[in-house]
Design a protein around this motif. Structure first.
Motif, PDB file in Angstrom:
ATOM      1  N   GLY A  71      -1.402   6.028  -9.393  1.00  9.49           N
ATOM      2  CA  GLY A  71      -1.550   6.580  -8.012  1.00  9.49           C
ATOM      3  C   GLY A  71      -0.603   5.631  -6.964  1.00  9.49           C
ATOM      4  O   GLY A  71      -0.026   4.816  -7.351  1.00  9.49           O
ATOM      5  N   PHE A  72      -0.717   6.339  -5.726  1.00  9.09           N
ATOM      6  CA  PHE A  72      -0.009   5.590  -4.706  1.00  9.09           C
ATOM      7  C   PHE A  72      -0.993   4.660  -4.226  1.00  9.09           C
ATOM      8  O   PHE A  72      -2.014   4.602  -4.145  1.00  9.09           O
ATOM      9  N   ASP A  73      -0.138   3.319  -3.671  1.00  8.15           N
ATOM     10  CA  ASP A  73      -0.833   2.087  -3.285  1.00  8.15           C
ATOM     11  C   ASP A  73      -1.289   2.259  -1.651  1.00  8.15           C
ATOM     12  O   ASP A  73      -2.020   1.433  -1.467  1.00  8.15           O
ATOM     13  N   TYR A  74      -0.913   3.213  -1.218  1.00  9.19           N
ATOM     14  CA  TYR A  74      -1.066   3.523   0.238  1.00  9.19           C
ATOM     15  C   TYR A  74      -1.445   4.902   0.411  1.00  9.19           C
ATOM     16  O   TYR A  74      -1.211   5.903  -0.497  1.00  9.19           O
ATOM     17  N   ASP A  75      -2.547   5.258   1.471  1.00  7.45           N
ATOM     18  CA  ASP A  75      -2.673   6.794   1.800  1.00  7.45           C
ATOM     19  C   ASP A  75      -1.573   7.558   1.943  1.00  7.45           C
ATOM     20  O   ASP A  75      -0.608   6.995   2.750  1.00  7.45           O
ATOM     21  N   VAL A  76      -1.412   8.622   1.382  1.00  3.20           N
ATOM     22  CA  VAL A  76      -0.200   9.542   1.580  1.00  3.20           C
ATOM     23  C   VAL A  76      -0.892  10.840   2.060  1.00  3.20           C
ATOM     24  O   VAL A  76      -1.745  11.427   1.493  1.00  3.20           O
ATOM     25  N   LYS A  77      -0.098  11.277   3.269  1.00  8.02           N
ATOM     26  CA  LYS A  77      -0.769  12.395   3.943  1.00  8.02           C
ATOM     27  C   LYS A  77       0.326  13.642   3.587  1.00  8.02           C
ATOM     28  O   LYS A  77       1.311  13.527   3.985  1.00  8.02           O
ATOM     29  N   PHE A  78      -0.253  14.327   2.555  1.00  6.47           N
ATOM     30  CA  PHE A  78       0.758  15.660   2.136  1.00  6.47           C
ATOM     31  C   PHE A  78       0.704  16.447   3.191  1.00  6.47           C
ATOM     32  O   PHE A  78       1.810  17.292   2.796  1.00  6.47           O
TER      33      PHE A  78
END
Length: 79
Positions: A71-78
């Motif tokens: 997954g991503f290391d940071y929060d991703v706002k889709f």
């Protein structure tokens, strides 16, 4: 558009960038993905083309594999 469709399309766009022959410009990615990619490429050898940083095809594919498995290391706002 349904949220799941939107997320799917955005992830698919990341995958399609890997098909480029010469690599991927960091500016080709949406801003929400750049922090994760920049964290991943720390210490990697990068190139410059037309005054922009370019990530090699193999490095970019390794990043996609990391996203797929961890997954991503940071929060991703889709949305």
């Amino acid at each position: 558009m349904h949220t799941v469709d939107l997320i799917s399309r955005r992830i698919n766009t990341l995958v399609k960038l890997a098909e480029r022959e010469n690599g991927v410009f960091i500016t080709d990615l949406r801003k929400e993905y750049r922090a994760d990619l920049q964290n991943f490429i720390v210490g990697e050898t990068l190139g410059v083309s037309d005054g922009k940083v370019i990530i090699g095809k193999n490095t970019y594919k390794r990043w996609l594999q990391k996203i797929k498995t961890s997954g991503f290391d940071y929060d991703v706002k889709f949305i």
